[in-house]
Write an enzyme that holds these catalytic residues in place. Structure first.
Site: not given
Ligand SMILES: CCCCCCCCCCCCCCCC(=O)SCCNC(=O)CCNC(=O)[C@H](O)C(C)(C)COP(=O)(O)OP(=O)(O)OC[C@H]1O[C@@H](n2cnc3c(N)ncnc32)[C@H](O)[C@@H]1OP(=O)(O)O
Length: 193
Positions: A127, A149, A151, A172-173
């Site tokens: 991740d 997966n 393996k 933005r994807k």
């Molecule tokens: C500047 C930074 C400073 C900090 C520097 C740090 C430095 C060090 C870095 C290390 C750091 C590690 C970190 C790792 C990264 C985490 O681990 S992040 C934590 C885990 N992830 C989360 O908590 C995300 C939770 N989910 C969400 O917030 C929302 O579902 C999302 C992902 C932002 C999308 O929601 P949304 O913005 O409302 O967008 P939405 O309209 O639902 O979907 C937008 C598009 O994405 C698609 N989509 C949405 N969900 C999905 C899905 N599950 N599958 C496929 N497509 C999807 C939709 O189909 C849509 O596509 P289109 O129809 O537009 O073609």
């Protein structure tokens, strides 16, 4: 040892320390050599990253009053272990090829099944590596979906190399693939998107 000293928070952990094995040191030297012509870049890594660029995201998701107290105690998960016990890793990026490589030595506190890397620990470093690959282009990114997966099991405390590659971007994807190979490149342990 306290994790909260100012010095400790701003220390760059993506450098060798005495807990590193010879294998990890050799990989580090190989990649540092690749950085000499500027095609690759070592990414510094801190216990707390400046949240630059995250403010609108934080405003949308987090309660600002709780934020201040919280962030002072917060540590990047992968940097919250004592040296050598958790994730000993360095990421290198090649922006022209839209790739991020992570060299990793897993510590004994990442055990899942006896003698093996915990699957959640493998997910974590995938991740972070794939997230960093997307972040190099998207600046502020969140993981929406992670498919993995497993393996071959990864022996605990072994050295592995992660290769994350941006496959495509649609607005933005960002779609990133990521593999985990043994340090010698011979075994494919894990593949993810
Ligand atoms: C500047 C930074 C400073 C900090 C520097 C740090 C430095 C060090 C870095 C290390 C750091 C590690 C970190 C790792 C990264 C985490 O681990 S992040 C934590 C885990 N992830 C989360 O908590 C995300 C939770 N989910 C969400 O917030 C929302 O579902 C999302 C992902 C932002 C999308 O929601 P949304 O913005 O409302 O967008 P939405 O309209 O639902 O979907 C937008 C598009 O994405 C698609 N989509 C949405 N969900 C999905 C899905 N599950 N599958 C496929 N497509 C999807 C939709 O189909 C849509 O596509 P289109 O129809 O537009 O073609």
């Amino acid at each position: 040892r306290s994790f909260s000293s100012e010095k400790d928070i701003h220390k760059d952990y993506a450098v060798p320390n005495p807990t590193w094995s010879e294998d990890l040191r050799l990989l580090y030297e190989q990649f540092m050599k690749k950085c000499e012509d500027g095609s690759w870049e070592r990414l510094p890594s801190y216990r707390q990253h400046p949240a630059g660029g995250c403010s609108d995201f934080q405003a949308r998701h987090l309660d600002p009053s709780a934020m201040k107290e919280l962030t002072s105690r917060a540590r990047l998960f992968t940097r919250s272990f004592e040296d050598g016990l958790g994730f000993e890793y360095v990421m290198f990026c090649n922006d022209a090829e839209k790739r991020v490589v992570c060299i990793l030595q897993g510590g004994p506190h990442l055990q899942g099944m006896p003698g093996l890397f915990h699957g959640g620990a493998i997910l974590t470093i995938i991740d972070a590596t794939a997230g960093m690959c997307a972040k190099r282009i998207g600046k502020v990114v969140l993981t929406a979906n992670l498919n993995v997966n497993f393996k071959r099991p990864i022996p605990l405390c072994s050295v592995v190399v992660l290769n994350a590659q941006l496959e495509k971007a649609e607005g933005r994807k960002f779609f990133v693939s990521c593999t985990v190979h043994s340090g010698d490149g011979r075994t494919l342990h894990t593949e993810a998107t």
